[in-house]
Write a protein that holds these residues in place. Structure first.
Motif, PDB file in Angstrom:
ATOM      1  N   LYS A 769      32.712  51.436  52.792  1.00 33.07           N
ATOM      2  CA  LYS A 769      31.871  51.519  53.739  1.00 33.07           C
ATOM      3  C   LYS A 769      32.324  51.922  55.249  1.00 33.07           C
ATOM      4  CE  LYS A 769      27.610  49.097  55.474  1.00 33.07           C
ATOM      5  NZ  LYS A 769      26.986  47.764  55.844  1.00 33.07           N
ATOM      6  N   TYR A 801      26.402  51.169  51.981  1.00 38.22           N
ATOM      7  CA  TYR A 801      26.565  50.424  50.976  1.00 38.22           C
ATOM      8  C   TYR A 801      26.465  48.754  51.361  1.00 38.22           C
ATOM      9  CZ  TYR A 801      29.218  47.881  47.005  1.00 38.22           C
ATOM     10  OH  TYR A 801      29.393  47.112  46.124  1.00 38.22           O
ATOM     11  N   GLN A 802      25.550  48.179  50.259  1.00 35.48           N
ATOM     12  CA  GLN A 802      25.478  46.771  50.495  1.00 35.48           C
ATOM     13  C   GLN A 802      25.695  46.028  49.294  1.00 35.48           C
ATOM     14  OE1 GLN A 802      24.343  45.002  53.091  1.00 35.48           O
ATOM     15  NE2 GLN A 802      24.175  46.885  54.325  1.00 35.48           N
ATOM     16  N   PRO A 803      26.874  45.274  49.157  1.00 34.55           N
ATOM     17  CA  PRO A 803      27.500  44.610  47.738  1.00 34.55           C
ATOM     18  C   PRO A 803      26.220  43.818  47.140  1.00 34.55           C
ATOM     19  CG  PRO A 803      28.387  43.673  49.586  1.00 34.55           C
ATOM     20  CD  PRO A 803      27.604  44.929  50.222  1.00 34.55           C
ATOM     21  N   MET A 807      32.118  39.650  46.788  1.00 34.50           N
ATOM     22  CA  MET A 807      32.965  40.711  46.011  1.00 34.50           C
ATOM     23  C   MET A 807      34.150  40.609  47.043  1.00 34.50           C
ATOM     24  SD  MET A 807      32.111  44.670  45.965  1.00 34.50           S
ATOM     25  CE  MET A 807      30.646  44.405  44.622  1.00 34.50           C
ATOM     26  N   ASN A 809      36.894  41.801  49.522  1.00 36.92           N
ATOM     27  CA  ASN A 809      36.863  42.906  50.382  1.00 36.92           C
ATOM     28  C   ASN A 809      37.780  42.650  51.400  1.00 36.92           C
ATOM     29  OD1 ASN A 809      35.153  41.766  52.634  1.00 36.92           O
ATOM     30  ND2 ASN A 809      34.385  40.859  51.008  1.00 36.92           N
ATOM     31  N   PHE A 818      35.683  47.595  49.660  1.00 32.07           N
ATOM     32  CA  PHE A 818      35.286  46.645  48.485  1.00 32.07           C
ATOM     33  C   PHE A 818      35.845  47.036  47.311  1.00 32.07           C
ATOM     34  CE2 PHE A 818      32.016  47.005  52.147  1.00 32.07           C
ATOM     35  CZ  PHE A 818      31.723  45.651  51.991  1.00 32.07           C
ATOM     36  N   PRO A 820      34.814  46.023  43.524  1.00 28.13           N
ATOM     37  CA  PRO A 820      34.339  45.156  42.213  1.00 28.13           C
ATOM     38  C   PRO A 820      35.192  44.769  41.167  1.00 28.13           C
ATOM     39  CG  PRO A 820      32.951  47.298  43.107  1.00 28.13           C
ATOM     40  CD  PRO A 820      34.284  47.455  43.590  1.00 28.13           C
TER      41      PRO A 820
END
Length: 894
Positions: A769, A801-803, A807, A809, A818, A820
């Motif tokens: 991000k 981006y919004q997780p 997560m 990071n 980030f 995943p």
């Protein structure tokens, strides 16, 4: 182009390039070439010497300076040579004679000197051969020896000139005497060592007084009392006012001794009464002169007691001490004996306890000569580095004493003073006179003494260049530029060279004096054979290579600091050179056709990527920093700059970036990257050459940068580009800063992989991000350069981006990173692994806390141990906090 071997064979490379440099006379200096001179004279090692770490450090620093200035285009001369080392060499030859049941007296002077010359021919070049193995680029064709015919003539010339100016005289003075070497020593040659001894309190009965009427004297050398001529007290010491003008009796010999008063007497030392022994103590000698007291010498030149010692005649000085104390005790004249630690002079060559002794010697009047040498340092013509040595120099010079220059040995420059037996005329002469100039008698004798070894060394900067002849070398290469030496010979050598240069050449002998630190082991002890902690440089060269020894030493040789070495530290240099070797092989394997070193300026028109601009900007910075550090004698900073740039910026980052380009299908990008890699690597070899000459010369030719006759050691030193030379330099700087931030982002991504146990081979997704729209564009264009080092299956740059949930990071300077992990790792198993690590960290922390909460431990344990535990406590606290955060992420994610 032959393929660079997989493994670096240092011995073969070093032998080959040493031979080639010598064959091509690459080190030879020629004043006829003109240009700007740069001159260093080597501190001449003793002809008896073997290379030790101090020599290795000293020679490496000089070689760095000479190779660097040579590459800068100076007409360089590094003048080598050895010192005849009078006392040391005579001792070596006398030891050899004893094995043959001979001594110098049996041989006679002429045959003994012949034997010394034979020894010198056989063994005297050992240290020169060792310096060559180190890579020292001296002009070996100009090697000199302080007993060479030319240098001997220079020594005689200096003596005669000073004698004729009445700056050399002969007189009876207290000097330091070595009973083993049977010669005078200078103050600097008498090394004072703190020694556990005794302080003896002795009773001197009053003449004509009662049994208890006596003065008590404290002394550390009772045997010298046999030469007492008086007792002294301070005139302001009220305890002894009634003794003024009285006499005491010298115990055993019963000689009458006057009690005198002198301000020099320290009322606080001992009893406040001192015995005056003018023939055996320098302070007593001066006091005796003030009071007109006649000295009595009670020792011979071997440290034995002579006839003036009465019943102790013939005894060794220490045996005399025992017998005398026994007799004094029996007579009730020993008041008490105390333990006493004091500084005792020892001969710097044989470590025998030195005896202060009245002796007829030759001296140089130093005060008149010192004035110009003091001014030269005060006005900045001669500069000391580090600057703090300036005060040490000035303190000594401003309180300088006359220099005792005669030695009672046979090996050395014989004093050129002659005595006429017919008319008693005394004169100094150049050459060997046939007759007395006063009466023409042929009955003449030469003084039997020789000159102090340092008397030839103090004229070294100009005598090695042919003085007193006005040679082309002397006219072009004098004065010299830099002197590199150790602190312990500032007085022996450095100060006297400044004096001699100004006296005989009317010019300073050098501009800057770099004083390097002492080589010590990791415990801080000075390296020495007697302590068994020395490291043989030749063993290090055999095991690690000459370049590794040189670079490793320079890395830890900070300005003004001592150098702490252990054998494992040379692995730093070896590993660094291995890294460079492997980088060269990679570069060669990826180069098609002939390679070109290339200059920075040639790359400016190319369509360069951010990583290209970054490495070139950093190279430019490295060139500027390295050059500046060498100018300032900050050799370790120059070495660290190169280490950081080559290992981390070039090998770790740029080569890794280049691998992606080289494996891609863009032929133009490939050519661009190869050009950049060669340009940077060739510059690195040039920058590194003064510190690691062998491997750099080998790789320069191995990569085809130079023709068969083009030596790297003669290649031009790189010059940094000025800002105005580069159009769009601000963009280059911006791209370089962006790449630094990109490296930060990659490090964070790699840390996330490691923290959460992602196998190195596993490909996973990352999302970035970015912190701005501009950064988003840069990252999107740079996707491959980021994905490859992260081993990413995919890399998504998403400003919005919004997780979807918790997560793993991290925050980089370019934005959030980030990772995943759902479906990539076993989240329950990973939670358990982290929980186990947290429990262990907690247990370890509790153990450390118990120690630090224990006041007895904190109070009694060594400070270093306590600090170690506190550092461990902080480390565990930080680890536990990190594990808690990671566990929380996986808990929320699962």
């Amino acid at each position: 182009m032959p393929e660079i071997e997989k493994n670096y064979d240092a011995r073969a490379v070093e032998e080959r390039w040493s031979r080639i440099w010598q064959e091509r006379r690459a080190f030879h200096a020629d004043p006829g070439r003109g240009g700007t001179p740069y001159t260093i004279v080597i501190p001449p090692p003793n002809v008896t010497g073997m290379l030790h770490m101090g020599h290795a450090l000293n020679a490496t620093i000089q070689d760095i300076l000479v190779r660097w200035r040579r590459m800068q285009g100076y007409n360089t001369l590094w003048a080598p040579g050895t010192d005849h080392a009078g006392i040391a060499t005579q001792n070596v030859v006398e030891r050899a004679l004893r094995k043959e049941r001979l001594d110098r007296e049996k041989l006679g002077r002429e045959k003994f000197i012949r034997r010394v010359w034979e020894w010198r021919e056989q063994y005297g070049s050992t240290i020169i051969r060792q310096l060559k193995r180190l890579g020292a680029s001296c002009d070996w064709e100009r090697e000199r020896f302080t007993m060479d015919e030319g240098l001997s003539a220079a020594v005689t010339e200096v003596f005669v000139r000073l004698y004729e100016k009445q700056l050399i005289y002969r007189g009876n003075y207290i000097i330091n005497w070595c009973p083993r070497c049977r010669t005078a020593l200078s103050d600097e040659e008498s090394e004072h060592v703190d020694t556990a001894g005794k302080l003896y309190y002795l009773r001197y009965p009053a003449r004509g007084g009662g049994r208890k009427d006596a003065l008590i004297v404290a002394t550390t050398r009772p045997e010298t009392m046999l030469g007492d001529v008086a007792l002294a007290v301070n005139p302001r010491d009220v305890r002894y006012r009634r003794w003024a003008g009285r006499q005491c009796l010298l115990p055993i010999l019963n000689r009458a001794l006057p009690v005198i008063q002198d301000d020099f007497v320290d009322p606080e030392f001992g009893t406040g009464v001192v015995k005056i022994t003018p023939a055996h103590d320098p302070n007593d000698f001066e006091m005796g002169r003030r009071h007109g007291l006649e000295p009595i010498n009670v020792m011979d030149d071997g440290g034995g007691m002579n006839a003036a010692a009465g019943p102790y005649s013939g005894l060794d000085r220490f045996e005399c001490r025992k017998r005398l104390l026994s007799d004094l005790t029996a007579a009730g004249l020993v008041e008490k004996i105390e333990d006493h630690t004091h500084a005792v002079g020892h001969c710097y060559r044989c470590q025998t306890v030195v005896e202060p002794r009245l002796s007829l010697q030759w001296f140089v009047r130093m005060a008149p000569l010192a004035r110009a040498a003091i001014a030269a340092v005060k006005d900045g013509r001669v500069q000391f580095i580090p600057e703090r040595w300036t005060k040490v120099y000035l303190d000594w010079m401003e309180n300088i004493r006359d220099w005792c220059i005669s030695r009672q040995i046979w090996w050395g420059h014989r004093i050129p003073v002659f005595y006429c037996r017919a008319c008693r005329h005394t004169w100094a002469a150049r050459g060997q006179p046939a007759a007395c100039p006063a009466c023409r008698s042929a009955e003449i004798d030469q003084d039997p003494d020789v000159l102090d070894t340092w008397f030839s060394s103090w004229i070294w900067p100009f005598s090695v260049l042919g003085w007193p002849q006005r040679t082309p070398e002397l006219k072009f290469y004098y004065p010299t530029n830099s002197l590199v030496t150790a602190a312990e010979i500032i007085f022996f050598w450095v100060a006297r060279m400044i004096v001699a240069g100004l006296e005989f050449m009317d010019r300073i002998p050098f501009e800057r004096v770099y004083i390097h630190g002492t080589v010590r082991d990791d415990s801080g002890r000075k390296m020495s054979k007697s302590l068994g902690n020395s490291i043989d440089p030749l063993t290090v060269i055999d095991e690690f290579s000459a370049d590794a020894l040189r670079f490793s030493m320079v890395m830890v040789a900070a300005v003004g600091q001592d150098v702490y070495l252990s054998k494992d530290k040379f692995a730093v240099g070896r590993n660094f050179l291995t890294k460079i070797w492997n980088a060269a092989r990679f570069l060669q394997m990826n180069t098609e056709g002939p390679a070109r070193a290339g200059e920075l300026r040639e790359l400016l028109p190319l369509p360069l990527a951010p990583d290209d601009k970054h490495i070139l900007v950093r190279l430019n910075d490295a060139i500027a920093a390295c050059t500046e550090n060498l100018e300032r004698f900050r050799f370790n900073d120059a070495a660290r700059e190169l280490y950081e740039f080559i290992w981390h910026q070039y090998c770790d980052w740029y080569i890794e970036y280049a691998k992606g380009v080289l494996s891609g299908g863009d032929a133009e990008a490939r050519r661009r990257v190869i050009a950049v890699m060669h340009c940077v690597f060739a510059h690195c070899l040039r920058l590194l050459h003064p510190m690691a000459p062998f491997i750099t010369e080998e790789l320069w030719h191995g990569l085809g940068y130079g023709g068969a006759d083009d030596l790297l050691m003669l290649a031009a030193w790189p010059k940094p580009m000025e800002t105005e030379e580069i159009a769009g330099w601000s963009d280059w700087q911006r791209m370089a800063a962006y790449v630094e931030d990109k490296h930060d982002l990659i490090r964070i991504g790699r840390t996330l992989r490691t923290d959460y146990g992602i196998p190195p081979a596993a490909k996973i997704a990352f999302v970035i991000k970015p912190e701005s729209k501009e950064t988003a564009l840069l990252l999107a264009a740079d996707e491959h350069a980021i994905s490859a080092p992260l081993r990413a299956r995919s890399l998504r740059v998403d400003p919005g981006y919004q997780p979807p949930g918790a997560m793993p990071n991290g925050i980089s300077r370019l934005g959030g990173v980030f990772m995943p992990v759902e479906g990539v790792i076993d989240i329950p198993a990973e939670r358990q692994r982290l929980a186990d690590q947290l429990d262990k960290a907690g247990g370890d922390l509790a153990a450390v806390n118990r120690k630090l909460d224990n006041l007895e431990f904190v109070r009694k344990a060594p400070r270093a141990v306590v600090e170690q535990q506190r550092a461990r406590q902080q480390e565990l606290l930080e680890k536990a906090e990190k594990l808690k955060r990671m566990l929380a992420v996986l808990t929320d994610a699962g």
